[in-house]
Design an enzyme around this catalytic site. Structure first.
Site, PDB file in Angstrom:
ATOM      1  N   ALA A 177       0.821  -1.214   0.000  1.00  0.00           N
ATOM      2  CA  ALA A 177       0.000   0.000   0.000  1.00  0.00           C
ATOM      3  C   ALA A 177       0.853   1.262   0.000  1.00  0.00           C
ATOM      4  CB  ALA A 177      -0.941  -0.003   1.208  1.00  0.00           C
ATOM      5  N   ARG A 196      13.916   3.769  14.047  1.00  0.00           N
ATOM      6  CA  ARG A 196      13.437   5.031  14.613  1.00  0.00           C
ATOM      7  C   ARG A 196      14.040   5.377  15.964  1.00  0.00           C
ATOM      8  NH1 ARG A 196       7.144   3.753  13.330  1.00  0.00           N
ATOM      9  NH2 ARG A 196       7.232   3.961  11.049  1.00  0.00           N
ATOM     10  N   CYS A 204       3.062   6.873  11.407  1.00  0.00           N
ATOM     11  CA  CYS A 204       2.075   7.726  10.726  1.00  0.00           C
ATOM     12  C   CYS A 204       1.318   8.629  11.686  1.00  0.00           C
ATOM     13  CB  CYS A 204       1.112   6.872   9.915  1.00  0.00           C
ATOM     14  SG  CYS A 204       0.332   5.524  10.831  1.00  0.00           S
ATOM     15  N   GLN A 227      -7.733   5.249  14.304  1.00  0.00           N
ATOM     16  CA  GLN A 227      -6.865   4.857  13.199  1.00  0.00           C
ATOM     17  C   GLN A 227      -7.573   3.978  12.178  1.00  0.00           C
ATOM     18  OE1 GLN A 227      -3.058   4.829  16.223  1.00  0.00           O
ATOM     19  NE2 GLN A 227      -2.837   3.660  14.332  1.00  0.00           N
ATOM     20  N   ARG A 235      -8.335   1.465  16.856  1.00  0.00           N
ATOM     21  CA  ARG A 235      -8.637   1.133  15.453  1.00  0.00           C
ATOM     22  C   ARG A 235     -10.131   1.294  15.222  1.00  0.00           C
ATOM     23  NH1 ARG A 235      -4.726   0.896  11.939  1.00  0.00           N
ATOM     24  NH2 ARG A 235      -3.644  -0.770  13.046  1.00  0.00           N
ATOM     25  N   HIS A 283      -6.204   8.777   9.399  1.00  0.00           N
ATOM     26  CA  HIS A 283      -6.264   8.702  10.855  1.00  0.00           C
ATOM     27  C   HIS A 283      -6.765  10.021  11.435  1.00  0.00           C
ATOM     28  CE1 HIS A 283      -4.339   4.944  10.589  1.00  0.00           C
ATOM     29  NE2 HIS A 283      -3.138   5.228  11.062  1.00  0.00           N
TER      30      HIS A 283
END
Length: 345
Positions: free
Chosen positions: A14, A102, A133, A160, A240, A247
């Site tokens: 995606a 990260r 994100c 989300q 979610r 989001h």
């Protein structure tokens, strides 16, 4: 401007597919596109500027053989862990969309509108990390607020979209919607998420940690502090929801004790900030929503209001397309800033 050989690892996923779209829309200076994926994608094609380009199987030699200059990784942390070093060794800069790098102190974690100066640290290991994100869209709105008043604490609840779990998450929502409408929901498979997602919200994204927060929540906490270079207190609850894309976040910011929030000052600061747009007219039912942000590169902010009891607190709602702003677009913006940097040397 010089043109670059650009590899996308995870080309058929995606985020990979969105990277090609964003590069084309922003007229990224591409010499050659090299789509890389696992062996199961061999024989498939991606489309870029009207041309079909065959997907290559990722290997240790992919980067050297294709003279890759910029490598976008979006195929999962284990792939980045194994193959990023080969891209760096071949002379490419790696822009990694996974969580693998990260937390590394030697690798910059960058949102270009917020901390572009950190891109210079790419020389440490040849890698620039793309944040989570949910973190990206949040810090885009936090940065101008911190510059205005000085942030002390952030409390955030996220809503989300299922596309945060990739194509499998989107497929599962579609399937369960069909099963719901045909009264077959009891037979619907649950694979992408721990529970049924249609007609439901799941107050846990990613795995549980020992401190009772989830991994997703800890990403937001730790990444926000790293990007803003500030030891602010952050608490996150990640949820979610059965939305396909984009989001949303409900955010409460506590500023320094002597601050008295002026909502008009806040509005002006946000409106001035790059790639942030304020939609805030509650009386006329105008506020940020996923259907507004989807397929855009803007972070939308609204429902701005001062707390009723504490002068130094602000509440607002924040929405962005997490596949673009939260992944592909941020990666491309990092690359464009990196190009500016290396070409200015």
């Amino acid at each position: 401007m010089k043109k670059y050989n650009v590899a996308v690892i995870g080309a058929t996923g995606a985020v990979g597919e969105e990277l090609f779209r964003v590069m084309e829309e922003l007229d990224f200076p591409v010499e050659n596109i090299i789509p890389l994926a696992s062996a199961k994608s061999f024989g498939t094609y991606i489309e870029y500027k009207g041309k079909e380009i065959g997907v290559q199987v990722l290997s240790e030699n992919s980067f050297k053989e294709n003279s890759v200059d910029i490598a976008f990784f979006s195929a999962g942390g284990s792939i980045s862990a194994k193959y990023a070093k080969y891209a760096v060794e071949s002379g490419a800069v790696v822009i990694d969309n996974t969580s693998h790098f990260r937390s590394d102190d030697d690798i910059p974690l960058v949102v270009p509108e917020v901390n572009p100066e950190d891109i210079e640290l790419w020389t440490n290991k040849g890698i620039i990390a793309n944040p989570n994100c949910s973190t990206i869209q949040m810090v885009l709105s936090l940065k101008p607020l911190d510059e205005l008043y000085g942030i002390k604490r952030v409390d955030v609840s996220t809503y989300q979209a299922v596309s945060g779990a990739g194509k499998a998450g989107m497929k599962e929502l579609f399937t369960q919607m069909q099963d719901l409408l045909t009264f077959n929901l009891s037979d619907s498979e649950i694979e992408a998420f721990k529970h049924q997602i249609v007609n439901n919200v799941i107050p846990a994204v990613d795995v549980a940690m020992d401190n009772s927060f989830t991994k997703e929540e800890m990403k937001m906490i730790n990444e926000t502090r790293k990007i803003l270079h500030k030891d602010i207190a952050v608490a996150a609850t990640c949820v979610r929801v059965p939305v396909l894309r984009s989001h949303s976040e409900s955010i409460t910011v506590t500023f320094e004790d002597d601050v008295e929030v002026d909502v008009e000052e806040v509005r002006e600061a946000l409106e001035r900030f790059e790639n942030v747009e304020v939609i805030d007219d509650l009386k006329n039912d105008s506020y940020p929503m996923p259907i507004i942000s989807t397929d855009t590169d803007i972070t939308y902010v609204g429902r701005l209001r001062k707390d009723l009891y504490s002068n130094n607190m602000l509440h607002y709602f924040n929405v962005a397309d997490q596949v673009r702003v939260g992944a592909a677009t941020n990666s491309i913006r990092i690359a464009l800033k990196w190009i500016e940097l290396v070409e200015s040397k």
